[in-house]
Design an enzyme around this catalytic site. Structure first.
Site, mmCIF file in Angstrom:
data_model
loop_
_atom_site.group_PDB
_atom_site.id
_atom_site.type_symbol
_atom_site.label_atom_id
_atom_site.label_comp_id
_atom_site.label_asym_id
_atom_site.label_seq_id
_atom_site.Cartn_x
_atom_site.Cartn_y
_atom_site.Cartn_z
ATOM 1 N N HIS A 65 0.860 -1.168 0.000
ATOM 2 C CA HIS A 65 0.000 0.000 0.000
ATOM 3 C C HIS A 65 0.906 1.230 0.000
ATOM 4 O O HIS A 65 2.011 1.199 0.550
ATOM 5 C CB HIS A 65 -0.934 0.001 1.214
ATOM 6 C CG HIS A 65 -2.155 -0.850 1.022
ATOM 7 N ND1 HIS A 65 -2.847 -1.427 2.068
ATOM 8 C CD2 HIS A 65 -2.813 -1.216 -0.116
ATOM 9 C CE1 HIS A 65 -3.878 -2.098 1.588
ATOM 10 N NE2 HIS A 65 -3.879 -1.999 0.279
ATOM 11 N N ASP A 67 1.211 4.109 1.475
ATOM 12 C CA ASP A 67 1.777 4.754 2.658
ATOM 13 C C ASP A 67 2.928 3.951 3.267
ATOM 14 O O ASP A 67 3.612 4.428 4.169
ATOM 15 C CB ASP A 67 0.696 5.023 3.712
ATOM 16 C CG ASP A 67 -0.114 3.798 4.090
ATOM 17 O OD1 ASP A 67 -0.421 2.988 3.192
ATOM 18 O OD2 ASP A 67 -0.457 3.644 5.273
ATOM 19 N N HIS A 68 3.169 2.741 2.758
ATOM 20 C CA HIS A 68 4.256 1.904 3.244
ATOM 21 C C HIS A 68 5.350 1.683 2.208
ATOM 22 O O HIS A 68 6.350 1.027 2.512
ATOM 23 C CB HIS A 68 3.720 0.550 3.704
ATOM 24 C CG HIS A 68 2.771 0.642 4.856
ATOM 25 N ND1 HIS A 68 3.139 0.394 6.155
ATOM 26 C CD2 HIS A 68 1.454 0.991 4.893
ATOM 27 C CE1 HIS A 68 2.098 0.567 6.952
ATOM 28 N NE2 HIS A 68 1.058 0.937 6.213
ATOM 29 N N HIS A 142 -4.328 -8.833 6.208
ATOM 30 C CA HIS A 142 -4.642 -7.528 5.637
ATOM 31 C C HIS A 142 -5.261 -7.772 4.257
ATOM 32 O O HIS A 142 -5.085 -8.857 3.692
ATOM 33 C CB HIS A 142 -3.352 -6.704 5.540
ATOM 34 C CG HIS A 142 -3.558 -5.235 5.365
ATOM 35 N ND1 HIS A 142 -4.350 -4.496 6.216
ATOM 36 C CD2 HIS A 142 -3.070 -4.362 4.442
ATOM 37 C CE1 HIS A 142 -4.348 -3.226 5.829
ATOM 38 N NE2 HIS A 142 -3.578 -3.124 4.755
ATOM 39 N N ASP A 205 0.187 -3.107 9.114
ATOM 40 C CA ASP A 205 -1.231 -3.275 8.831
ATOM 41 C C ASP A 205 -1.714 -4.726 8.922
ATOM 42 O O ASP A 205 -1.348 -5.575 8.107
ATOM 43 C CB ASP A 205 -1.540 -2.728 7.446
ATOM 44 C CG ASP A 205 -1.239 -1.247 7.341
ATOM 45 O OD1 ASP A 205 -0.522 -0.724 8.203
ATOM 46 O OD2 ASP A 205 -1.735 -0.608 6.384
ATOM 47 N N HIS A 263 1.352 4.535 13.314
ATOM 48 C CA HIS A 263 0.447 4.368 12.163
ATOM 49 C C HIS A 263 -0.964 4.828 12.541
ATOM 50 O O HIS A 263 -1.920 4.071 12.558
ATOM 51 C CB HIS A 263 0.445 2.897 11.713
ATOM 52 C CG HIS A 263 -0.216 2.670 10.377
ATOM 53 N ND1 HIS A 263 -1.562 2.386 10.247
ATOM 54 C CD2 HIS A 263 0.286 2.671 9.121
ATOM 55 C CE1 HIS A 263 -1.858 2.213 8.966
ATOM 56 N NE2 HIS A 263 -0.742 2.383 8.260
#
Length: 302
Positions: A65, A67-68, A142, A205, A263
């Protein structure tokens, strides 16, 4: 003197805020640097935090994802621009190889550093064994394939001076005993005790699952997502995340010494609420609600 500390580069979840950059973390461990989840803006956060490309030996991506992982392109190019003098190894979910390739070759640049790709698949595996640590990964829960990472230092021995004295061992003979394991009928076990290796885990996550508990077990430091507060637990489960209370209960049951929550969803404005909920959930150890650019040392040995 060896340095073992976490450098926090970013603590936001999907949407960065004025005070929180996208994810990014560097674990400094005995002269090595392991970067976890370089989100967008990581290269600039490294500059602000005093972390150089030369500090990095491994890059560990939990999942793809944005944001990672969107900062991966800049970090890889910076490693090559600065001509880091040692190889760098990248770990990431094998199912996301196409995303890794796109980020690695997002634009034109000159490759000057050997970047070895060692993807993770299945339920996880031991990824590396060095004199200083073993690195392993475990599958998380996830919407896209995601892995957590764990470093375990090999157990050592702690010499006990009073036992040495009782056996009349001193000076150069101490070194001989340590090297050879026995001296004049006295074994190393007779004059020492096990010094448990330190343990660090990085869990992003995920919903609650077996992998979370396995990674956290007995850790000196657990860095774990707590995207939501407890009143939004249904939302957390739906989107594959944890709440502050869930993360704290995992840490408490696993015997974690230092819990680092991070996070955070942009919907929350008061970081102290995460600490309050973690304490209410029963975690009594050292607790840090992560902030961008902070450094968190691993706990001193017991």
């Amino acid at each position: 003197m060896s340095v073992r500390e976490l450098v926090v580069l970013g603590t936001a979840s999907q949407v960065p805020t004025r005070h929180r950059n996208h994810n990014g973390y560097v674990l400094l461990w005995d002269g090595e640097g392991l970067m976890f989840d370089p989100g967008e803006g990581t290269q600039r956060q490294m500059l602000r935090a005093g972390v150089a490309a030369h500090d990095l030996n491994r890059i560990c991506v939990t999942h793809f994802h944005g944001d990672h992982s969107l900062g991966l392109a800049g970090v890889v190019q910076r490693i090559n621009l600065d001509q880091v003098p040692h190889p760098v190894t990248a770990h990431f979910p094998k199912s996301g190889k196409r995303f890794f390739d796109r980020l690695r070759y997002a634009t034109a640049y000159r490759e000057t550093v050997k970047l070895t790709e060692e993807p993770v698949s299945g339920e996880g595996a031991v990824l590396a064994e060095t004199p200083s640590y073993t690195l392993e990964a475990r599958r998380l829960s996830h919407p896209v394939e995601s892995y957590g990472y764990r470093l375990t230092e090999p157990d050592g021995r702690r010499i006990l001076p009073e036992r040495l004295a009782a056996h009349g061992i001193s000076g150069p003979d101490v070194g001989r005993l340590q090297r050879e394991g026995a001296l004049g009928g006295v074994t190393l076990d007779d004059v020492s005790e096990v010094r448990r290796g330190q343990r660090f885990a990085f869990v992003m996550d995920t919903r609650l699952c077996d992998g979370v508990h396995a990674l956290a077990e007995g850790c000196d430091m657990l860095v774990i997502e707590s995207t939501f507060l407890d009143e939004d637990e249904a939302l957390a489960t739906e989107h594959g995340h944890l709440t502050a209370g869930q993360a704290a209960r995992v840490a408490a049951s696993a015997g974690v010494r230092h819990l680092v929550l991070t996070h955070f969803s942009q919907r929350y404005y008061d970081p102290s609420l995460f600490e309050q909920q973690a304490r209410r959930a029963g975690f009594t150890g050292e607790l840090t609600v992560a902030r961008d650019l902070m450094r968190v040392p691993l706990p001193r040995r017991r």
